[in-house]
Design an enzyme around this catalytic site. Structure first.
Site, PDB file in Angstrom:
ATOM      1  N   HIS A  49       0.811  -1.222   0.000  1.00 35.18           N
ATOM      2  CA  HIS A  49       0.000   0.000   0.000  1.00 35.18           C
ATOM      3  C   HIS A  49       0.846   1.275   0.000  1.00 35.18           C
ATOM      4  O   HIS A  49       0.670   2.122  -0.883  1.00 35.18           O
ATOM      5  CB  HIS A  49      -0.974  -0.018   1.180  1.00 35.18           C
ATOM      6  CG  HIS A  49      -1.727   1.258   1.365  1.00 35.18           C
ATOM      7  ND1 HIS A  49      -2.640   1.727   0.435  1.00 35.18           N
ATOM      8  CD2 HIS A  49      -1.703   2.181   2.361  1.00 35.18           C
ATOM      9  CE1 HIS A  49      -3.143   2.870   0.856  1.00 35.18           C
ATOM     10  NE2 HIS A  49      -2.589   3.174   2.020  1.00 35.18           N
TER      11      HIS A  49
ATOM     12  N   HIS B   8       3.516   7.289   5.294  1.00 33.78           N
ATOM     13  CA  HIS B   8       2.327   7.978   5.792  1.00 33.78           C
ATOM     14  C   HIS B   8       1.541   7.182   6.822  1.00 33.78           C
ATOM     15  O   HIS B   8       0.768   7.747   7.598  1.00 33.78           O
ATOM     16  CB  HIS B   8       1.416   8.358   4.618  1.00 33.78           C
ATOM     17  CG  HIS B   8       0.660   7.222   4.001  1.00 33.78           C
ATOM     18  ND1 HIS B   8       1.210   6.402   3.036  1.00 33.78           N
ATOM     19  CD2 HIS B   8      -0.596   6.757   4.211  1.00 33.78           C
ATOM     20  CE1 HIS B   8       0.316   5.495   2.675  1.00 33.78           C
ATOM     21  NE2 HIS B   8      -0.783   5.682   3.372  1.00 33.78           N
TER      22      HIS B   8
ATOM     23  N   GLU C  76       0.589   6.045  12.472  1.00 30.49           N
ATOM     24  CA  GLU C  76      -0.790   5.636  12.758  1.00 30.49           C
ATOM     25  C   GLU C  76      -0.909   4.142  13.029  1.00 30.49           C
ATOM     26  O   GLU C  76      -1.695   3.724  13.888  1.00 30.49           O
ATOM     27  CB  GLU C  76      -1.688   6.023  11.573  1.00 30.49           C
ATOM     28  CG  GLU C  76      -3.159   5.740  11.782  1.00 30.49           C
ATOM     29  CD  GLU C  76      -3.994   6.253  10.627  1.00 30.49           C
ATOM     30  OE1 GLU C  76      -5.060   5.659  10.377  1.00 30.49           O
ATOM     31  OE2 GLU C  76      -3.585   7.236   9.973  1.00 30.49           O
ATOM     32  N   ASP C  77      -0.147   3.328  12.311  1.00 28.66           N
ATOM     33  CA  ASP C  77      -0.389   1.883  12.330  1.00 28.66           C
ATOM     34  C   ASP C  77       0.784   1.039  12.820  1.00 28.66           C
ATOM     35  O   ASP C  77       0.718  -0.185  12.768  1.00 28.66           O
ATOM     36  CB  ASP C  77      -0.778   1.405  10.920  1.00 28.66           C
ATOM     37  CG  ASP C  77      -2.076   2.023  10.459  1.00 28.66           C
ATOM     38  OD1 ASP C  77      -2.926   2.303  11.315  1.00 28.66           O
ATOM     39  OD2 ASP C  77      -2.238   2.232   9.250  1.00 28.66           O
TER      40      ASP C  77
ATOM     41  N   ASP D 110      -3.498   8.302  -1.227  1.00 25.05           N
ATOM     42  CA  ASP D 110      -3.875   7.225  -0.311  1.00 25.05           C
ATOM     43  C   ASP D 110      -5.310   6.772  -0.579  1.00 25.05           C
ATOM     44  O   ASP D 110      -5.595   5.576  -0.677  1.00 25.05           O
ATOM     45  CB  ASP D 110      -3.735   7.739   1.125  1.00 25.05           C
ATOM     46  CG  ASP D 110      -4.225   6.737   2.157  1.00 25.05           C
ATOM     47  OD1 ASP D 110      -3.746   5.595   2.135  1.00 25.05           O
ATOM     48  OD2 ASP D 110      -5.091   7.103   2.974  1.00 25.05           O
TER      49      ASP D 110
ATOM     50  N   ASP E  45     -21.266  15.783 -25.561  1.00 32.44           N
ATOM     51  CA  ASP E  45     -19.814  15.621 -25.549  1.00 32.44           C
ATOM     52  C   ASP E  45     -19.389  14.174 -25.347  1.00 32.44           C
ATOM     53  O   ASP E  45     -18.300  13.892 -24.885  1.00 32.44           O
ATOM     54  CB  ASP E  45     -19.164  16.525 -24.493  1.00 32.44           C
ATOM     55  CG  ASP E  45     -19.792  16.349 -23.116  1.00 32.44           C
ATOM     56  OD1 ASP E  45     -20.765  15.581 -23.005  1.00 32.44           O
ATOM     57  OD2 ASP E  45     -19.307  16.976 -22.162  1.00 32.44           O
TER      58      ASP E  45
END
Length: 868
Positions: free
Chosen positions: A147, A171, A175-176, A238, A358
């Site tokens: 990821h 990133h 957090e994890d 993300d 269009d």
């Protein structure tokens, strides 16, 4: 991770990037952009690219290690052997190739846009991410490292600086994983840590509801985004990767994540001008929110692919020849229309596919602005323009910097098509918006975030992001989560009208805005003293909806001392609504305090608790801090005004009180504390057995994960029973279904919209027999893990204008989907219509929708429906 953070989406990587690419390619005739996961992976040859490096290795040691491992890979300082050794330490062998290709793809793209960049820091970040995420896995069982690698690879499309790319790789670490902010600063510096912190969710705090948690996370993100726009690039990348990998998530979660993406993230990408990401997110959202419409569009557009390609090829040749004769260098390409854009036009304007002008479109890219207008004249000379269909976004750019000329003309065959004309620079801006002009001023060769970011036209970031500043201004006083989320959705809407002030300034407002919106956008003081407005020199009512090109003059007077409450029902923009609310808060504070206190005390009595229990200083201070209030009077005023409700405040005070009690006291009151810290009212009911023993009922077991019948159906509460698919409605995988327990034949599975099921439910109250019949309805589910190659028969009912070769054309359309026709019949009527009943063999609901879409695209077809 906590349950509240589940929408973060530790989603399986093996989702449907490939199927998305196949849908787009089949429908448009253009290969899916190389931004999909499958395309990116394929784009990285296994024999090239980069690898992982240890940040602490010195130059001499690195050279010795490289020599020992063999020759380095082309363009990079690591050898293939070194890469394989590093992956063997952390990645299961069956995933090693996939992770290896993702690393190679990332570093290949990095070197493409930054050939002189310092790749050692990128190597270090990959190493750090691999070590941090360790043995973490996604829901599919794949290594979680896939990821962050994919997110970083998506970010490379914006050609970011090294700090942004490193932050994209890392990133999720804070957090994890056990990684702390301090550890991140030590390894990569404060700049990277601040970017990572900007996208880190507040999952360590407890919230009363998912919506409250969602609102606070968005507040945090927008504040971080105002400080550094790069935060939102990582956040959008993300979300885009999570959308690409949504396939194996439960249906309800798919819909929730897709709706949030459509409401917030796609409009945010649009605001920033990153259209490539916006279009892909919208198309994926449509697939999960309205799969029937999505696959019907796929089928219908695929049916006309050859016709569209032939038409556009002819137009491109004609234009290329004419523009080259003018001495103007140009590139011309067919522009595939995105499914969601077609879907939205069909829904909002109540049009069918033939009325979307269009659907056929081409884009002309030239060198200079003057060439754009010269080419426009040539296009209008060659083809007849449709009145009202010309837009000049060069003279009047969109707020997200988008510039282009748009015109719709009639081709030689009477087919309308859209032409977009822009320069090369405008085209890049149209793809990547603000990111296309991102520049850092250099300070000794390093980016310096303290220096204002400037763009090619000389404007600073603050000017380009004025809309973000407006969002932050009105969100300060908006503490109610529901109100905040609704205002955020409205604030990100970019369907706009452009009006002029008497001095000639151009102002953009949401579509449907009234003069009050303009007054408050200019200044809150003007709005508060406004009594009327002139549009194009004539006085208009305050409810007048502004139109593009209107010249608007706001009439003010010192005698007017504030807005009317009725204005809250009139205004369209969140900014105007927020400023009107702020005025009433200040002007009517005493009245609001009195009204709010009464409401608070009334709700307190209904709660069953006393003021002595709930109004202790510690509880009150915690609650005031949560809602950003300075005193109880401020709280009462907010309740009296309606910004907060007593129904939300009292439960928070109650929760603080319950948490202070012992476990036995909590149980006695019927409460318990969940693992995440939430207070839950869940009194335990007891039963007394014949022996006088008190028991607590056991929870009902979950349905089995796998079906054990040939139909691929899971029956709630039954492990072994006869199951068959009902012929009256012919359900297929993907259809919402329900079971009916028959007498002696097992469980018949119907579609939930089957007429027979509707009749059973409608008659359930008519008699005891009918009630008993309705009680035999039972929950059933498709086995989502069943990957066997099953087929299902579906009846299609077709109504059309009768003509020669109708049946043959319909059969050909079905054959293009590689679907077999089992049986069929056709009846012609006196009113020159005909009905066809066909039974086809399909493998899923999505295939049914594509077949129906292809049939609808056949000439003279009036309607197509499934048999019921």
């Amino acid at each position: 991770m906590t349950a509240e953070n589940e929408h973060k989406s530790k989603l399986p990587e093996t989702a449907d990037a490939a199927s998305k690419a196949a849908d787009l390619t089949a429908a448009t005739g253009h290969p899916a952009a190389a931004t999909t996961g499958a395309a990116i992976t394929a784009a990285a040859p296994a024999t090239t690219g980069a690898a992982i490096t240890a940040a602490t290795t010195g130059a001499t040691a690195a050279a010795a290690a490289a020599a020992a491992a063999g020759p380095p890979m082309e363009g990079f300082s690591r050898s293939e052997d070194e890469l394989e050794e590093d992956l063997e330490k952390t990645i299961p062998s069956r995933y090693a190739d996939e992770v290896r290709d993702a690393i190679l793809s990332l570093l290949k793209h990095y070197k493409h846009y930054n050939p002189s960049g310092d790749e050692s820091r990128i190597y270090s970040a990959v190493d750090f991410a691999l070590e941090s995420h360790g043995q973490q896995k996604r829901a599919s069982g794949e290594p979680y490292i896939i990821h962050p690698l994919a997110v970083a690879d998506i970010v490379t499309e914006l050609e970011p600086d090294d700090a942004t790319l490193i932050a994209a790789l890392l990133h999720d670490t804070v957090e994890d994983t056990p990684i702390t902010k301090e550890k991140l600063v030590e390894a990569f510096g404060a700049e990277v840590q601040e970017l990572v912190d900007g996208v880190t969710k507040l999952d360590k705090m407890s919230f009363n509801s998912r919506e409250e948690m969602q609102a606070e996370n968005f507040r945090k993100m927008f504040l971080a985004m105002a400080k550094d726009i790069r935060v939102v690039w990582i956040k959008l990348a993300d979300r885009l990767h999570n959308m690409r990998t949504l396939k194996h998530v439960p249906r309800e979660k798919q819909k929730r994540i897709a709706q949030e993406t459509l409401d917030i993230y796609a409009p945010l990408a649009n605001r920033l001008g990153i259209y490539r990401w916006k279009w892909e997110m919208e198309d994926i959202c449509l697939r999960y929110l309205d799969p029937n419409a999505y696959y019907e569009l796929v089928g219908a557009i695929s049916q006309r692919r050859e016709e569209r390609e032939a038409f556009l090829d002819k137009v491109v040749l004609e234009l290329k020849k004419a523009i080259t004769a003018m001495g103007i260098r140009c590139e011309i390409e067919g522009r595939p229309k995105h499914f969601y854009s077609i879907y939205r036009k069909m829904k909002t304007k109540d049009k069918n596919l033939d009325q979307i002008y269009d659907l056929f479109a081409c884009r002309i890219i030239v060198d200079k602005v003057a060439d754009c207008y010269a080419v426009l004249g040539q296009v209008h000379e060659m083809y007849k323009p449709i009145p009202g269909r010309f837009k000049d976004y060069i003279a009047m750019p969109k707020p997200n910097m988008y510039q282009s000329l748009h015109t719709t003309v009639i081709g030689s065959q009477g087919i309308p098509f859209e032409v977009q004309i822009r320069t090369v620079a405008m085209h890049r801006t149209a793809e990547f918006g603000l990111a296309a002009h991102w520049k850092y001023k250099e300070n000794e060769g390093k980016p310096n975030p303290s220096v204002p970011v400037t763009y090619e036209d000389g404007q600073e970031l603050e000017t380009k992001l004025s809309w973000l500043r407006q969002l932050l201004d009105w969100q300060k006083d908006m503490r109610d989560a529901s109100e905040y989320m609704q205002s955020l959705r409205e604030g990100l809407i970019t369907e706009e009208v452009f009006v002029f002030t008497p001095r000639g300034d151009v102002m953009s407002l949401p579509t449907g805005s009234v003069p009050i919106d303009l007054a408050y956008q200019i200044h809150s003081g003007i709005g508060n003293h406004m009594y009327g407005a002139k549009v194009n020199g004539r006085i208009v009512p305050l409810t007048y909806e502004l139109q593009n090109g209107d010249i608007v003059e706001i009439l003010t007077s010192d005698r007017v001392q504030g807005p009317s409450r009725d204005w809250l029902k009139i205004v369209k923009s969140s900014g105007a609504r927020s400023k009107i609310n702020q005025w009433f808060k200040r002007a009517m504070r005493d009245e609001n305090i009195s009204r709010g206190k009464e409401s608070f005390e009334r709700e307190l009595k209904k709660s069953g608790f006393t003021a002595m229990q709930l109004m202790k200083p510690d509880y009150v201070n915690s609650m005031l801090q949560r809602y950003n209030q300075n005193s109880l009077d401020d709280l009462y005023a907010a309740i009296g005004h309606g910004t907060l409700t007593a129904g939300k405040v009292i439960p928070r005070l109650r929760d603080e009180y319950i948490k202070s009690l012992s476990e036995d006291e909590q149980h006695e009151l019927g409460y318990r504390i969940a693992a995440g810290g939430q207070v839950i009212y869940a009194p335990q009911t007891t039963q007394v057995t014949a022996d006088g023993e008190i028991t607590v009922p056991q929870p009902v077991g979950r349905r089995p994960r796998r079906a054990n019948n040939s139909a691929g159906i899971i029956v709630a509460g039954m492990d072994n029973c006869l199951v068959y698919l009902s012929r009256c409605c012919s359900p297929v995988p993907g259809d919402p279904i329900i079971g009916f327990v028959t007498r002696g034949k097992g469980v018949a599975v119907h579609r939930k919209d089957c007429k027979n099921i509707a009749n059973i439910l409608a008659a359930s109250a008519d008699s005891p027999e009918a009630s008993e019949r309705a009680s035999r309805l039972i929950d059933v589910y498709w086995d989502e893990e069943d990957v066997s190659d099953k087929t299902y028969q579906v009846e299609l009912k077709i109504l059309a204008n009768d003509r020669n070769h109708l049946l043959g054309d319909v059969s050909n359309a079905i054959a293009e989907e590689k679907v077999s026709i089992i049986s069929g019949s056709m009846n012609a009527y006196k009113d020159a219509t005909a009905s066809l009943q066909l039974t086809v063999e399909v493998n899923s609901q999505a295939q049914v929708d594509r077949v129906m879409g292809r049939i609808k695209a056949v000439r003279d077809i009036i309607d197509v429906q499934r048999g019921s």
